[in-house]
Design a protein around this motif. Sequence first.
Motif, PDB file in Angstrom:
ATOM      1  N   LEU A   1      11.462 -38.660  55.021  1.00 23.43           N
ATOM      2  CA  LEU A   1      10.576 -39.324  54.072  1.00 23.43           C
ATOM      3  C   LEU A   1       9.143 -39.366  54.590  1.00 23.43           C
ATOM      4  O   LEU A   1       8.193 -39.074  53.837  1.00 23.43           O
ATOM      5  N   MET A   2       8.947 -39.731  55.854  1.00 28.81           N
ATOM      6  CA  MET A   2       7.603 -39.803  56.411  1.00 28.81           C
ATOM      7  C   MET A   2       6.930 -38.432  56.409  1.00 28.81           C
ATOM      8  O   MET A   2       5.725 -38.316  56.159  1.00 28.81           O
ATOM      9  N   ALA A   3       7.699 -37.383  56.689  1.00 30.56           N
ATOM     10  CA  ALA A   3       7.142 -36.030  56.633  1.00 30.56           C
ATOM     11  C   ALA A   3       6.656 -35.702  55.222  1.00 30.56           C
ATOM     12  O   ALA A   3       5.589 -35.091  55.036  1.00 30.56           O
ATOM     13  N   GLU A   4       7.405 -36.135  54.216  1.00 31.94           N
ATOM     14  CA  GLU A   4       7.008 -35.877  52.833  1.00 31.94           C
ATOM     15  C   GLU A   4       5.785 -36.709  52.445  1.00 31.94           C
ATOM     16  O   GLU A   4       4.886 -36.220  51.739  1.00 31.94           O
ATOM     17  N   VAL A   5       5.733 -37.966  52.900  1.00 29.16           N
ATOM     18  CA  VAL A   5       4.594 -38.826  52.582  1.00 29.16           C
ATOM     19  C   VAL A   5       3.300 -38.253  53.169  1.00 29.16           C
ATOM     20  O   VAL A   5       2.253 -38.220  52.504  1.00 29.16           O
ATOM     21  N   ILE A   6       3.373 -37.803  54.422  1.00 31.05           N
ATOM     22  CA  ILE A   6       2.187 -37.198  55.050  1.00 31.05           C
ATOM     23  C   ILE A   6       1.740 -35.969  54.273  1.00 31.05           C
ATOM     24  O   ILE A   6       0.542 -35.763  54.014  1.00 31.05           O
ATOM     25  N   THR A   7       2.693 -35.133  53.882  1.00 31.77           N
ATOM     26  CA  THR A   7       2.362 -33.932  53.110  1.00 31.77           C
ATOM     27  C   THR A   7       1.700 -34.296  51.781  1.00 31.77           C
ATOM     28  O   THR A   7       0.684 -33.706  51.383  1.00 31.77           O
ATOM     29  N   LEU A   8       2.243 -35.306  51.101  1.00 26.75           N
ATOM     30  CA  LEU A   8       1.674 -35.737  49.815  1.00 26.75           C
ATOM     31  C   LEU A   8       0.278 -36.332  49.999  1.00 26.75           C
ATOM     32  O   LEU A   8      -0.636 -36.074  49.184  1.00 26.75           O
ATOM     33  N   ALA A   9       0.106 -37.136  51.045  1.00 29.29           N
ATOM     34  CA  ALA A   9      -1.207 -37.743  51.284  1.00 29.29           C
ATOM     35  C   ALA A   9      -2.268 -36.669  51.497  1.00 29.29           C
ATOM     36  O   ALA A   9      -3.376 -36.750  50.941  1.00 29.29           O
ATOM     37  N   ARG A  10      -1.932 -35.675  52.292  1.00 31.38           N
ATOM     38  CA  ARG A  10      -2.902 -34.600  52.556  1.00 31.38           C
ATOM     39  C   ARG A  10      -3.213 -33.817  51.278  1.00 31.38           C
ATOM     40  O   ARG A  10      -4.370 -33.468  51.033  1.00 31.38           O
TER      41      ARG A  10
ATOM     42  N   VAL B   1      18.559 -31.068  59.562  1.00 30.42           N
ATOM     43  CA  VAL B   1      19.302 -30.061  60.322  1.00 30.42           C
ATOM     44  C   VAL B   1      18.653 -28.690  60.150  1.00 30.42           C
ATOM     45  O   VAL B   1      18.567 -27.898  61.110  1.00 30.42           O
ATOM     46  N   SER B   2      18.158 -28.386  58.957  1.00 31.17           N
ATOM     47  CA  SER B   2      17.467 -27.112  58.735  1.00 31.17           C
ATOM     48  C   SER B   2      16.242 -26.998  59.635  1.00 31.17           C
ATOM     49  O   SER B   2      15.961 -25.942  60.210  1.00 31.17           O
ATOM     50  N   TYR B   3      15.500 -28.094  59.758  1.00 33.11           N
ATOM     51  CA  TYR B   3      14.341 -28.097  60.657  1.00 33.11           C
ATOM     52  C   TYR B   3      14.758 -27.808  62.088  1.00 33.11           C
ATOM     53  O   TYR B   3      14.195 -26.930  62.762  1.00 33.11           O
ATOM     54  N   ALA B   4      15.745 -28.533  62.592  1.00 37.06           N
ATOM     55  CA  ALA B   4      16.152 -28.381  63.990  1.00 37.06           C
ATOM     56  C   ALA B   4      16.691 -26.990  64.279  1.00 37.06           C
ATOM     57  O   ALA B   4      16.427 -26.419  65.348  1.00 37.06           O
TER      58      ALA B   4
ATOM     59  N   ILE C   1       9.068 -32.685  62.657  1.00 38.12           N
ATOM     60  CA  ILE C   1       9.477 -32.236  61.328  1.00 38.12           C
ATOM     61  C   ILE C   1       8.314 -32.361  60.343  1.00 38.12           C
ATOM     62  O   ILE C   1       8.236 -31.613  59.373  1.00 38.12           O
ATOM     63  N   SER C   2       7.375 -33.252  60.592  1.00 37.42           N
ATOM     64  CA  SER C   2       6.241 -33.405  59.676  1.00 37.42           C
ATOM     65  C   SER C   2       5.372 -32.157  59.665  1.00 37.42           C
ATOM     66  O   SER C   2       4.953 -31.684  58.602  1.00 37.42           O
ATOM     67  N   ALA C   3       5.101 -31.592  60.847  1.00 36.83           N
ATOM     68  CA  ALA C   3       4.314 -30.371  60.920  1.00 36.83           C
ATOM     69  C   ALA C   3       5.075 -29.200  60.304  1.00 36.83           C
ATOM     70  O   ALA C   3       4.513 -28.379  59.567  1.00 36.83           O
TER      71      ALA C   3
END
Length: 297
Positions: free
Chosen positions: A190-199, A273-276, A288-290
């Motif tokens: 969720l935090m990764a998605e929020v950062i992406t949306l904010a940017r 899991v896809s990220y890792a 995962i955010s990057a």
Amino acid sequence: MTANANLPRIGFVGLGIMGAPMVRRLLSQGFQVTVWNLEPERASEVVPHGAIWAESPAAVREASDILAMCVLHAEAVRNCCFGPQGFDKASSGAKLIVDFSTVARDLTLEIAARMAEHGVGWVDAPVSGGPDPAETGTLTAMIGGAPADVERAAPVLSALTRTATHLGPLGAGQVAKTLNQAIVGTNYVLMAEVITLARRAGIDPALLPDALAGGLADSQILQRTYKQMASDDFDPPKAYARQLSKDMKALADFVVEQGGGMPLIDRAVETYVSYAEDGNAMSDAAAISAYYSKKKS
């Protein structure tokens, strides 16, 4: 610091990102701590602080009154207990294991039952918090085990944790840790998605933690992990993605065991899991955010 003879001697196996600061914390509180790690070079993290190196898990047990473990997965726990030089090969020593590792409940029960045949009690005490709380003795521990065993483990738990809740019989701590990882892992996505949306929207994501402080969206995830994500602070890793990915897979199995029907958790598991597994196992768990921003750009 000179070891306090009134404290139990601790044997500690596992000197990773969490285990090494936990050992340093115990040493700072006056415990004698004998250690072993599969990669012996990790001894440099604790021996200069006063830890005593042993050549095997069996030797650690023989030098200790209470054993502690913080290792990667159930296979590592099994190896420490039953490997060629495992705890079960010791002729004397500790009669209690406090396992700070995160392991599925059924595997914890299986391994603990085998060690009980050697007269060794077991407390499952998976922890949450990260390396900094491990160093300062402010971890959160979820405890399962017989009351008498939990009471015997109290000196170690008191030294390492701010919150240690006895949730029930052996395995209860691991169930609570699985639920903890559901919250943590889903929030990482969720935090990764929020950062992406904010940017995308033209808002500086670094401003959000202060802007949302005190509101319903506030949390340690927002104030700690989100800030790490927003500042791209991933080197050196504070936790490895492989660990949370392993826990998310175990969470998926747990959901199935409990009857399924948890679509939000299922999607978070799939995403993390896809990220890792896309070459990021040894990257920081929060990176995962990057990865997410790059994939969604």
